[in-house]
Design a protein around this motif. Sequence first.
Motif, PDB file in Angstrom:
ATOM      1  N   HIS A 193     -23.939  -7.255 -30.785  1.00 53.40           N
ATOM      2  CA  HIS A 193     -24.642  -7.068 -29.521  1.00 53.40           C
ATOM      3  C   HIS A 193     -25.881  -6.210 -29.718  1.00 53.40           C
ATOM      4  CE1 HIS A 193     -20.405  -7.843 -28.385  1.00 53.40           C
ATOM      5  NE2 HIS A 193     -20.946  -8.505 -27.385  1.00 53.40           N
ATOM      6  N   LEU A 194     -26.898  -6.516 -28.958  1.00 55.70           N
ATOM      7  CA  LEU A 194     -28.110  -5.703 -28.917  1.00 55.70           C
ATOM      8  C   LEU A 194     -28.274  -5.197 -27.499  1.00 55.70           C
ATOM      9  CD1 LEU A 194     -30.560  -4.807 -30.693  1.00 55.70           C
ATOM     10  CD2 LEU A 194     -31.823  -6.701 -29.639  1.00 55.70           C
ATOM     11  N   LYS A 195     -28.027  -3.907 -27.310  1.00 54.37           N
ATOM     12  CA  LYS A 195     -28.166  -3.311 -25.982  1.00 54.37           C
ATOM     13  C   LYS A 195     -29.616  -2.906 -25.793  1.00 54.37           C
ATOM     14  CE  LYS A 195     -26.574   0.832 -24.769  1.00 54.37           C
ATOM     15  NZ  LYS A 195     -25.688   1.936 -24.325  1.00 54.37           N
ATOM     16  N   ASN A 240     -25.962 -11.014 -29.236  1.00 54.06           N
ATOM     17  CA  ASN A 240     -25.807 -11.116 -27.791  1.00 54.06           C
ATOM     18  C   ASN A 240     -26.645 -10.038 -27.126  1.00 54.06           C
ATOM     19  OD1 ASN A 240     -23.788 -13.217 -27.898  1.00 54.06           O
ATOM     20  ND2 ASN A 240     -22.356 -11.672 -28.627  1.00 54.06           N
ATOM     21  N   ILE A 241     -27.576 -10.448 -26.290  1.00 54.49           N
ATOM     22  CA  ILE A 241     -28.475  -9.511 -25.610  1.00 54.49           C
ATOM     23  C   ILE A 241     -27.765  -9.000 -24.364  1.00 54.49           C
ATOM     24  CG2 ILE A 241     -30.762  -9.203 -24.606  1.00 54.49           C
ATOM     25  CD1 ILE A 241     -30.782  -9.952 -27.567  1.00 54.49           C
ATOM     26  N   ILE A 242     -27.574  -7.671 -24.280  1.00 58.62           N
ATOM     27  CA  ILE A 242     -26.790  -7.103 -23.185  1.00 58.62           C
ATOM     28  C   ILE A 242     -27.490  -5.901 -22.561  1.00 58.62           C
ATOM     29  CG2 ILE A 242     -24.586  -7.876 -24.136  1.00 58.62           C
ATOM     30  CD1 ILE A 242     -24.162  -4.982 -25.133  1.00 58.62           C
ATOM     31  N   SER A 243     -27.111  -5.612 -21.339  1.00 57.70           N
ATOM     32  CA  SER A 243     -27.543  -4.421 -20.596  1.00 57.70           C
ATOM     33  C   SER A 243     -26.791  -4.482 -19.272  1.00 57.70           C
ATOM     34  CB  SER A 243     -29.059  -4.434 -20.380  1.00 57.70           C
ATOM     35  OG  SER A 243     -29.426  -5.525 -19.562  1.00 57.70           O
ATOM     36  N   TRP A 288     -29.006 -17.447 -33.855  1.00 58.76           N
ATOM     37  CA  TRP A 288     -28.475 -17.544 -32.493  1.00 58.76           C
ATOM     38  C   TRP A 288     -28.750 -16.258 -31.713  1.00 58.76           C
ATOM     39  CZ3 TRP A 288     -22.802 -19.853 -32.397  1.00 58.76           C
ATOM     40  CH2 TRP A 288     -22.841 -21.170 -32.871  1.00 58.76           C
ATOM     41  N   TYR A 289     -29.395 -16.412 -30.558  1.00 51.60           N
ATOM     42  CA  TYR A 289     -29.508 -15.344 -29.562  1.00 51.60           C
ATOM     43  C   TYR A 289     -28.864 -15.848 -28.273  1.00 51.60           C
ATOM     44  CZ  TYR A 289     -32.821 -12.510 -32.275  1.00 51.60           C
ATOM     45  OH  TYR A 289     -33.415 -11.720 -33.224  1.00 51.60           O
ATOM     46  N   ARG A 290     -28.032 -15.003 -27.659  1.00 46.41           N
ATOM     47  CA  ARG A 290     -27.320 -15.396 -26.447  1.00 46.41           C
ATOM     48  C   ARG A 290     -27.580 -14.343 -25.367  1.00 46.41           C
ATOM     49  NH1 ARG A 290     -22.830 -18.914 -26.258  1.00 46.41           N
ATOM     50  NH2 ARG A 290     -22.546 -18.677 -28.511  1.00 46.41           N
ATOM     51  N   LEU A 291     -27.902 -14.800 -24.155  1.00 40.99           N
ATOM     52  CA  LEU A 291     -28.301 -13.901 -23.067  1.00 40.99           C
ATOM     53  C   LEU A 291     -27.157 -13.656 -22.090  1.00 40.99           C
ATOM     54  CD1 LEU A 291     -31.841 -15.356 -22.283  1.00 40.99           C
ATOM     55  CD2 LEU A 291     -31.288 -13.374 -23.674  1.00 40.99           C
ATOM     56  N   PHE A 292     -26.887 -12.375 -21.842  1.00 41.25           N
ATOM     57  CA  PHE A 292     -25.845 -11.962 -20.907  1.00 41.25           C
ATOM     58  C   PHE A 292     -26.442 -11.120 -19.781  1.00 41.25           C
ATOM     59  CE2 PHE A 292     -23.303 -12.967 -24.572  1.00 41.25           C
ATOM     60  CZ  PHE A 292     -22.099 -13.419 -24.057  1.00 41.25           C
TER      61      PHE A 292
END
Length: 540
Positions: A193-195, A240-243, A288-292
């Motif tokens: 994950h990338l916060k 996984n792009i998170i915040s 792969w980049y996935r948006l959350f």
Amino acid sequence: MSDSSPATGRLRTRDLPVFPVTPDPVRPQVSPDVAAVDHDFPTVGPDEGPRIGLVTLGCDKNTVDSERMMAALVGHGARVVPGVDGAEVVIVNTCGFIDQAKEESVDTILEACALKNDGEVKAVVAVGCLVQRYKDELSQQIPEVDLFIGLTEMQGLVPELRRRGLLPEAGSSTPNMERPLRILSTDTPHTSHLKISEGCDHTCAFCAIPHMRGLHRSAPVEELVREARELERRGVRELNIISQDTTWYGRDLRRAAVQAAGSGGTPEPTPLLPDLLRALLDGTDLPWYRLFYMYPSGITPELVELLATEDRLLPYLDMPIQHGSDTLLKRMRRPERQATIRERVEWLREAVPELILRTTVIVGFPGETEAEFQEMLELLEEIQFERVGAFPYSLEEGTPAAEMEGHLSEAEKRDRLETLMDVQRMISFEKNEGLIGRREEVLVDRTLSDDPEFAAEGHARTQAVDVDGITRIRLPGSRIEPGTRIESADRTAAGDGTRPVATGGGPGSRTNPATTLVPGQIVTVEIEDVLEYDLVARVV
């Protein structure tokens, strides 16, 4: 915590770090572009360092905080071990979001204290969200804990551990070039994950996150690109792009630039989410980049176009709506209504026909009528989200919803949750059926050396790890004997659960050599069968 427990108010400040673990870089006086030495978890750090075990509870954002915390501790001379076995110091990174998570956090702290009382560990430290809200009460009720540190105090963790003799003095720190930037701690380290930001500016009536993590603040683009590049170098294939609200990225920076320019001035250009995504794509080769956590109200035509044109942005979007009734969304203080939700879904599906949409909803919000609940069901049936996580409302002290009238019983909430998930199971199964015969990319998560029918488990581009279903993978030439039954696990509302198993294979069943597939490998498969949540596929 009890209903009478004191709870802090909203942290109405942006004067907090985005990553509240240490005040300085993990590797001070070293260029951030210089790669760190690789470390293989489970045990990291100098052999002679004090052994610190860190237990993480709660969300993926907490996981990122813990991975940074472990790196900081190693950098200051600790030896980080998995869990509590063999640890001299146990740190519990708590969650304070819902009652169940609070109870789990308290139970974990008490278990660590029991180890201390038995002489198995020297000290117990509790940090994170629950401590931020209930530090005084926890200190009174669990005096065996040596140190409580809330999110706003996290920069004091290392000094406080040193003061208690639980970390070496400054001169004993690990050399800069041997310090990891993050210690990947999950069982699927090829997915991380990338916060990109911390805190939240929204005022949703049910949510206590702003009470614990403050107002929204974005991390600098260049720091995030460097972190993504480092994760890629260490074998991460999916990020996984998170915040709290990913679409909100950069708005605080833009607001600050406008204020700095003053009346009539020209503000300095600042990045928004599309700019960050382009920088990540340009600065890495991650496939792969996935948006959350993409709020519908923040999805713009520019974002939709980017998702449609960049292959490395997966055709998958997590878009929480929380409910489907306009009257209830208003009481929830959500920023969107049905019209906005429908509009954004239309934009997305028109631009990305193969898009998988995931959402989350709450049942049993105070005052939710049967008619409002039916409105939500109708919206879900209309939109046909491929993935839905549903949760019963949980009262959070200090939030507007806690003071509202009309709280539903636990039985009513449970009944509505079951009704909703029955509807969604049919939708998910029908959506999955449409995938049979389709070729898809799958990221291998684990191999199955003792499974007679399947070589591995993984997740497709259409599945997020841990929250959606899995893909069970056969190798070319393998076959299932007549009468074999593939069982789907009884999954929780969020789509989690124990893994399904294959049963009933005859004596001619073939054992696949799992060594031909490797965790972290992306393979092309053809989908042969489907379950409510899971896929069965063969490598092609």
